[in-house]
Design a protein around this motif. Structure first.
Motif, mmCIF file in Angstrom:
data_model
loop_
_atom_site.group_PDB
_atom_site.id
_atom_site.type_symbol
_atom_site.label_atom_id
_atom_site.label_comp_id
_atom_site.label_asym_id
_atom_site.label_seq_id
_atom_site.Cartn_x
_atom_site.Cartn_y
_atom_site.Cartn_z
ATOM 1 N N GLU A 255 0.833 -1.072 0.102
ATOM 2 C CA GLU A 255 0.662 -0.194 0.198
ATOM 3 C C GLU A 255 1.124 1.459 -0.316
ATOM 4 O O GLU A 255 0.304 2.217 -0.241
ATOM 5 C CB GLU A 255 -0.883 -0.154 1.323
ATOM 6 N N PHE A 256 1.942 1.007 0.410
ATOM 7 C CA PHE A 256 3.111 2.856 0.230
ATOM 8 C C PHE A 256 3.597 2.194 -1.540
ATOM 9 O O PHE A 256 4.365 3.196 -0.867
ATOM 10 C CB PHE A 256 4.107 2.469 1.250
ATOM 11 N N SER A 257 3.351 2.181 -1.697
ATOM 12 C CA SER A 257 4.602 1.836 -2.762
ATOM 13 C C SER A 257 3.166 2.035 -4.226
ATOM 14 O O SER A 257 2.001 1.962 -4.383
ATOM 15 C CB SER A 257 4.602 0.288 -4.118
ATOM 16 N N GLY A 258 4.332 3.484 -5.367
ATOM 17 C CA GLY A 258 3.797 3.582 -6.257
ATOM 18 C C GLY A 258 4.503 3.678 -7.256
ATOM 19 O O GLY A 258 5.651 2.197 -7.499
ATOM 20 N N VAL A 259 3.460 3.094 -8.965
ATOM 21 C CA VAL A 259 3.805 2.541 -9.579
ATOM 22 C C VAL A 259 4.035 3.322 -10.890
ATOM 23 O O VAL A 259 2.355 3.723 -10.992
ATOM 24 C CB VAL A 259 3.543 1.182 -10.042
ATOM 25 N N ILE A 260 4.898 3.442 -11.587
ATOM 26 C CA ILE A 260 4.426 3.923 -12.785
ATOM 27 C C ILE A 260 4.349 3.333 -14.363
ATOM 28 O O ILE A 260 5.097 2.531 -14.319
ATOM 29 C CB ILE A 260 6.184 5.571 -13.518
ATOM 30 N N SER A 261 3.255 3.316 -14.340
ATOM 31 C CA SER A 261 3.547 1.756 -15.374
ATOM 32 C C SER A 261 2.720 1.852 -17.119
ATOM 33 O O SER A 261 1.711 3.191 -17.173
ATOM 34 C CB SER A 261 1.987 0.572 -14.925
ATOM 35 N N TYR A 262 2.749 0.932 -17.700
ATOM 36 C CA TYR A 262 2.394 1.623 -19.568
ATOM 37 C C TYR A 262 1.296 0.682 -19.352
ATOM 38 O O TYR A 262 0.603 0.713 -20.194
ATOM 39 C CB TYR A 262 3.441 0.923 -20.128
ATOM 40 N N LYS A 263 0.759 0.240 -18.615
ATOM 41 C CA LYS A 263 -0.950 -0.072 -18.317
ATOM 42 C C LYS A 263 -1.405 0.248 -17.909
ATOM 43 O O LYS A 263 -1.169 -0.136 -15.935
ATOM 44 C CB LYS A 263 -0.545 -1.776 -18.312
ATOM 45 N N SER A 264 -2.598 0.836 -17.612
ATOM 46 C CA SER A 264 -3.327 1.629 -16.779
ATOM 47 C C SER A 264 -3.949 -0.002 -15.903
ATOM 48 O O SER A 264 -4.840 -1.259 -16.742
ATOM 49 C CB SER A 264 -4.309 2.377 -17.179
ATOM 50 N N GLY A 265 -4.415 -0.341 -15.085
ATOM 51 C CA GLY A 265 -5.680 -1.518 -14.469
ATOM 52 C C GLY A 265 -4.130 -1.889 -13.474
ATOM 53 O O GLY A 265 -4.892 -2.952 -13.124
ATOM 54 N N ALA A 266 -3.004 -2.120 -13.987
ATOM 55 C CA ALA A 266 -2.184 -3.339 -13.146
ATOM 56 C C ALA A 266 -1.700 -2.624 -11.677
ATOM 57 O O ALA A 266 -1.679 -1.529 -11.567
ATOM 58 C CB ALA A 266 -0.788 -3.095 -14.243
ATOM 59 N N TYR A 267 -1.601 -3.963 -11.034
ATOM 60 C CA TYR A 267 -0.850 -3.594 -9.714
ATOM 61 C C TYR A 267 -1.969 -3.303 -8.881
ATOM 62 O O TYR A 267 -2.151 -2.340 -7.711
ATOM 63 C CB TYR A 267 0.216 -3.091 -9.765
ATOM 64 N N HIS A 297 0.605 11.781 -2.320
ATOM 65 C CA HIS A 297 -0.094 10.634 -1.499
ATOM 66 C C HIS A 297 0.125 9.607 -0.936
ATOM 67 O O HIS A 297 0.322 9.058 -0.115
ATOM 68 C CB HIS A 297 -0.883 9.430 -2.461
ATOM 69 N N ASN A 298 2.001 10.359 0.150
ATOM 70 C CA ASN A 298 2.135 10.206 1.473
ATOM 71 C C ASN A 298 3.365 8.437 0.308
ATOM 72 O O ASN A 298 3.234 7.530 1.200
ATOM 73 C CB ASN A 298 1.946 9.822 2.519
ATOM 74 N N ILE A 299 3.339 8.528 -0.514
ATOM 75 C CA ILE A 299 4.004 6.715 -1.231
ATOM 76 C C ILE A 299 5.208 6.947 -1.188
ATOM 77 O O ILE A 299 5.825 8.311 -1.159
ATOM 78 C CB ILE A 299 3.771 7.036 -2.720
ATOM 79 N N LYS A 300 5.703 6.126 0.162
ATOM 80 C CA LYS A 300 7.145 5.808 0.124
ATOM 81 C C LYS A 300 8.257 5.220 -0.960
ATOM 82 O O LYS A 300 9.728 5.467 -0.972
ATOM 83 C CB LYS A 300 7.422 4.901 1.212
#
Ligand code: TXA
Ligand code: MG
Length: 331
Positions: A255-267, A297-300
């Motif tokens: 829950e504290f992770s963020g992702v920049i993804s080429y695919k929306s709706g993943a993870y 969003h307080n992503i670590k």
């Protein structure tokens, strides 16, 4: 200090402020700039102070017409003229030998000066009405990602500058390409919206500074030696075959992770997933604003899917690797 936020209709007020040695944040087609009269040393001091920028990192001087070069540069080589003709106004900064009239504070003691003719209409009007070239670094606090929307400028610089112009722009989203045209070689010191391929169409011998290719070499663009573009979160770039990249990131996120993804709706288990974009132009446009969104969003920890590409991909890679402090995982 008091900061006034205005719209482009009231640009005359901001131009007057520049004339009087004040500081104005304005939009460009790349990122917002924090500007002051390039010939006023007090204004230059204010810029460095507002940003908390080290004094050894020179500023770019912004112009609104070719004639303004007369007071700035002492020599324009033939190939520089070609680049000016093809890419100005636009996201290209050229480094020339400077005239003695340019304060050494602007150039951090160098005998060269960086000049850019932005295409953004608000930027051009501000420079024209101020009646002087405007020295401006990106309008972020030193070390954080360059701002591409007004709210990001406000987060960093409210009460540190005289005016902020709230306007549209920053379509490109990454800073300009910086090219040294002060010697007999054409060298790209910082990749950006005008790509190596675009420059080579006119100057086949143009090359990337070795500091950009070889991680251990020292980049010639002083700004690139500092930790840069970094959000508070830790950024890791993950590269490789698409499925393996997803598998790796999936095994890491919470829950504290963020992702920049080429695919929306993943993870699904990640705290926040933001879309990289359909191509490198979109990735460039999104990158800095995404990095700031993660912090809000307080992503670590941020995992960025990335797949190297030529063209605009070189600029995205440069900024992304720097924001990650060169933490790159190949899967
Ligand atoms: O798109 C942009 O270039 C934005 C907008 C506001 O125009 N400006 C911008 O400025 O990114 P700044 O200060 O954040 O980055 C300027 C870069 C720095 O890396 C600096 O070291 C380099 O240009 N630079 C400036 N003058 C130089 C010089 N004389 N020789 C070598 N590098 C120079
Ligand atoms: Mg900057």
């Amino acid at each position: 200090m008091e900061t006034k936020i205005i719209y482009p209709d009231n640009i005359s007020e901001a131009a007057e402020c520049i004339k009087n040695g004040g500081t104005v944040v304005f939009p460009t087609e790349t990122v917002y700039g924090l500007g002051g009269d390039a010939f006023n040393e007090k204004a230059i001091d204010k810029i460095y102070n507002a940003k908390g920028r080290p004094g050894d990192n020179p500023l770019i001087v912004h112009i609104s017409g070719f004639d303004e070069l007369d007071n700035l540069v002492s020599e324009i080589k033939e190939y520089a003229k070609i680049l000016m003709e093809k890419f100005w106004p636009g996201p290209l900064t050229l480094i020339f030998k400077k005239k003695p009239t340019v304060p050494l504070k602007v150039t951090a003691g160098r005998n060269t000066v960086a000049v850019r003719f932005p295409s953004n209409e608000t930027a051009q009007r501000l420079i024209k009405e101020a009646g002087t070239p405007i020295a401006a670094p990106s309008a972020n606090l030193s070390g954080s990602p360059s701002p591409t929307v007004c709210s990001d400028v406000i987060d960093d610089l409210f009460s540190r500058v005289d005016y902020i112009i709230d306007a549209t722009g920053c379509e490109i989203g990454l800073e300009s390409t910086v090219v040294d045209v002060s010697t007999d070689e054409v060298v790209i010191l910082r990749p950006g919206g005008v790509t190596l391929e675009m420059i080579r169409e006119y100057i086949p011998d143009a090359k990337l500074d070795s500091g950009l290719i070889d991680e251990d070499a020292i980049p010639k663009c002083p700004g690139l030696k500092y930790t840069h573009y970094s959000p508070k979160a830790d950024v890791v770039v993950v590269q490789g075959e698409k499925d393996k990249v997803r598998e790796y990131i999936s095994s890491k996120v919470d829950e504290f992770s963020g992702v920049i993804s080429y695919k929306s709706g993943a993870y699904e288990s990640a705290g926040l997933v933001l879309y990289a974009g359909n191509n490198m132009e979109e990735y460039a446009h999104n990158l800095f604003s995404h990095l700031r969104t993660f912090d809000k969003h307080n992503i670590k920890k941020v995992y960025a899917e990335f797949s190297p590409e030529p063209g605009m991909g070189v600029a995205v890679q440069n900024r992304l690797y720097k924001s990650a402090g060169h933490k790159i995982i190949e899967v």
